[in-house]
Write a protein that holds these residues in place. Sequence first.
Motif, PDB file in Angstrom:
ATOM      1  N   GLU A  64      32.779  27.547  31.965  1.00  0.00           N
ATOM      2  CA  GLU A  64      34.180  27.152  32.095  1.00  0.00           C
ATOM      3  C   GLU A  64      35.055  27.849  31.058  1.00  0.00           C
ATOM      4  O   GLU A  64      36.241  28.086  31.293  1.00  0.00           O
ATOM      5  CB  GLU A  64      34.314  25.641  31.908  1.00  0.00           C
ATOM      6  N   ASN A  65      34.485  28.145  29.903  1.00  0.00           N
ATOM      7  CA  ASN A  65      35.269  28.684  28.798  1.00  0.00           C
ATOM      8  C   ASN A  65      34.874  30.143  28.550  1.00  0.00           C
ATOM      9  O   ASN A  65      35.062  30.978  29.401  1.00  0.00           O
ATOM     10  CB  ASN A  65      35.057  27.807  27.561  1.00  0.00           C
ATOM     11  N   PHE A  66      34.340  30.427  27.389  1.00  0.00           N
ATOM     12  CA  PHE A  66      33.935  31.804  27.084  1.00  0.00           C
ATOM     13  C   PHE A  66      32.708  32.197  27.896  1.00  0.00           C
ATOM     14  O   PHE A  66      31.754  31.426  28.003  1.00  0.00           O
ATOM     15  CB  PHE A  66      33.634  31.949  25.587  1.00  0.00           C
ATOM     16  N   LYS A  67      32.744  33.380  28.464  1.00  0.00           N
ATOM     17  CA  LYS A  67      31.637  33.874  29.284  1.00  0.00           C
ATOM     18  C   LYS A  67      30.919  34.987  28.533  1.00  0.00           C
ATOM     19  O   LYS A  67      31.393  36.119  28.463  1.00  0.00           O
ATOM     20  CB  LYS A  67      32.159  34.361  30.635  1.00  0.00           C
ATOM     21  N   GLY A  68      29.761  34.646  27.948  1.00  0.00           N
ATOM     22  CA  GLY A  68      28.980  35.643  27.237  1.00  0.00           C
ATOM     23  C   GLY A  68      28.280  36.585  28.196  1.00  0.00           C
ATOM     24  O   GLY A  68      28.201  36.344  29.400  1.00  0.00           O
ATOM     25  N   SER A  69      27.782  37.691  27.649  1.00  0.00           N
ATOM     26  CA  SER A  69      27.012  38.642  28.448  1.00  0.00           C
ATOM     27  C   SER A  69      25.553  38.213  28.479  1.00  0.00           C
ATOM     28  O   SER A  69      25.100  37.433  27.643  1.00  0.00           O
ATOM     29  CB  SER A  69      27.142  40.042  27.850  1.00  0.00           C
ATOM     30  N   MET A  70      24.801  38.731  29.461  1.00  0.00           N
ATOM     31  CA  MET A  70      23.395  38.375  29.634  1.00  0.00           C
ATOM     32  C   MET A  70      22.513  39.597  29.420  1.00  0.00           C
ATOM     33  O   MET A  70      22.762  40.658  29.984  1.00  0.00           O
ATOM     34  CB  MET A  70      23.150  37.812  31.038  1.00  0.00           C
ATOM     35  N   LEU A  71      21.484  39.417  28.595  1.00  0.00           N
ATOM     36  CA  LEU A  71      20.480  40.457  28.366  1.00  0.00           C
ATOM     37  C   LEU A  71      19.182  40.036  29.031  1.00  0.00           C
ATOM     38  O   LEU A  71      18.710  38.918  28.826  1.00  0.00           O
ATOM     39  CB  LEU A  71      20.239  40.628  26.865  1.00  0.00           C
ATOM     40  N   GLU A  72      18.609  40.917  29.831  1.00  0.00           N
ATOM     41  CA  GLU A  72      17.290  40.671  30.410  1.00  0.00           C
ATOM     42  C   GLU A  72      16.313  41.718  29.890  1.00  0.00           C
ATOM     43  O   GLU A  72      16.465  42.910  30.153  1.00  0.00           O
ATOM     44  CB  GLU A  72      17.327  40.718  31.937  1.00  0.00           C
ATOM     45  N   VAL A  73      15.324  41.250  29.134  1.00  0.00           N
ATOM     46  CA  VAL A  73      14.254  42.114  28.647  1.00  0.00           C
ATOM     47  C   VAL A  73      13.036  41.847  29.523  1.00  0.00           C
ATOM     48  O   VAL A  73      12.510  40.734  29.548  1.00  0.00           O
ATOM     49  CB  VAL A  73      13.924  41.832  27.166  1.00  0.00           C
ATOM     50  N   LYS A  74      12.612  42.864  30.252  1.00  0.00           N
ATOM     51  CA  LYS A  74      11.529  42.681  31.215  1.00  0.00           C
ATOM     52  C   LYS A  74      10.165  42.840  30.559  1.00  0.00           C
ATOM     53  O   LYS A  74      10.008  43.557  29.565  1.00  0.00           O
ATOM     54  CB  LYS A  74      11.689  43.676  32.367  1.00  0.00           C
ATOM     55  N   ASP A  75       9.173  42.174  31.124  1.00  0.00           N
ATOM     56  CA  ASP A  75       7.803  42.258  30.656  1.00  0.00           C
ATOM     57  C   ASP A  75       7.053  43.294  31.491  1.00  0.00           C
ATOM     58  O   ASP A  75       7.545  43.754  32.535  1.00  0.00           O
ATOM     59  CB  ASP A  75       7.135  40.888  30.770  1.00  0.00           C
ATOM     60  N   ILE A  76       5.848  43.651  31.028  1.00  0.00           N
ATOM     61  CA  ILE A  76       5.015  44.580  31.802  1.00  0.00           C
ATOM     62  C   ILE A  76       4.697  43.973  33.169  1.00  0.00           C
ATOM     63  O   ILE A  76       4.783  44.635  34.198  1.00  0.00           O
ATOM     64  CB  ILE A  76       3.721  44.907  31.036  1.00  0.00           C
TER      65      ILE A  76
END
Length: 391
Positions: free
Chosen positions: A126-138
């Motif tokens: 609803e308020n601040f929209k942070g960014s998303m980091l996806e670190v993938k596994d093997i």
Amino acid sequence: MFVSNIYLINSLNKFMRKNLCLIAFMLLSASCITAQPRSNNRRWANTASPQIHADNKVTFRYMAPNAKEVKLSGQFMDQPVDMVKNDMGVWEVTVGPIAPDMYPYEFVVDGVRVMDPGNADYFPNENFKGSMLEVKDIQPMAYSIQNVPHGNVDYVMYDSPSIGATGRMLVYTPPGYDANSDKKYPVFYCISGTTDTEEVYFKVGRANFILDNLIASGKAEPMIVVMPYGNPAAYFEPGTELPKIDLFSEMLMKDIIPYVDKNYRTINDRLGRGIGGFSRGGAQALRNGLMNTDRFAWICSYSSGISANDFEKNYKAFYENPDKTNKDMKLLWLGVGNSDFLYNLATDFDDVLTKHRINHIFHVSSGGHTWMNAKLYLLETFQRLFKTTNY
């Protein structure tokens, strides 16, 4: 004069048709010339962000030539870290290695929180929209997009006459739903947490991909998942005098469930209906589930709970006959992190359920009040919902 003008125009049109390729080449060449940098020695700034390296270290970059200080803040670190500005005005830092998962993060530019403009993935809020980091596994994670049949996710607007508003929700239908036009499915209502929007279970919780993978491996029953927005007060203009009622419960029982049963092929009884939620949504799920056992036989609470005093005061019908409740309830599942700020509330609820001999599962994970844990709880409960044996 009129004839001369027409002759001139016709001649010009003939010239343009005959020399169209030449004209296009001249225009393109002109545009390329204006787009050239002033100097062939000019270096262009690298603002690729986030850049995930083979060792799971991650480089973040932010263009802010005039900023005095830029920090990186994210749930993959204990505290914000300083970024360093290069001679192109780009602030940069490399952190990690970071354990495979999905994490919200942000930049703090001279004290102001900002998203990463190089990243299209964000945390719906609803308020601040942070960014998303996806670190993938093997190996693929439980929420990874895998080569399996996929369900659909509908964005739905629905009328809510019970509170006089138009509501929003997402609805997941499992693989094969459209092809099996005679088959009916159980429904799990999954409610968003405080300040989260209806998109959070989709974009952050990855509920659809978790279910796709579990269904494909035979570990979960095909089901419909309804993801409503848990804060209907936001549907009204600021300053509007709101009805003195529990807005969400009104919408759920009088508008959302009837809409879903009318527009989707649902198993329209208590055995075919479950409810759960994260944080505030977990409390809303418990309140509606425990008060309406004629409508829900499956209840899940993620990082939430009910105080012992509240439970014993307001839910007597649920616990006064434990044998009947245990027979009626097919699943009562609680999950919380051991460093969650609601850990004590959840453990108190676990204790009072035990005191009144109510069958339930209490799952304590590591970590805090995060969507890393919420994804884990979805994975655990999806494998239990709408199955014969759950304890």
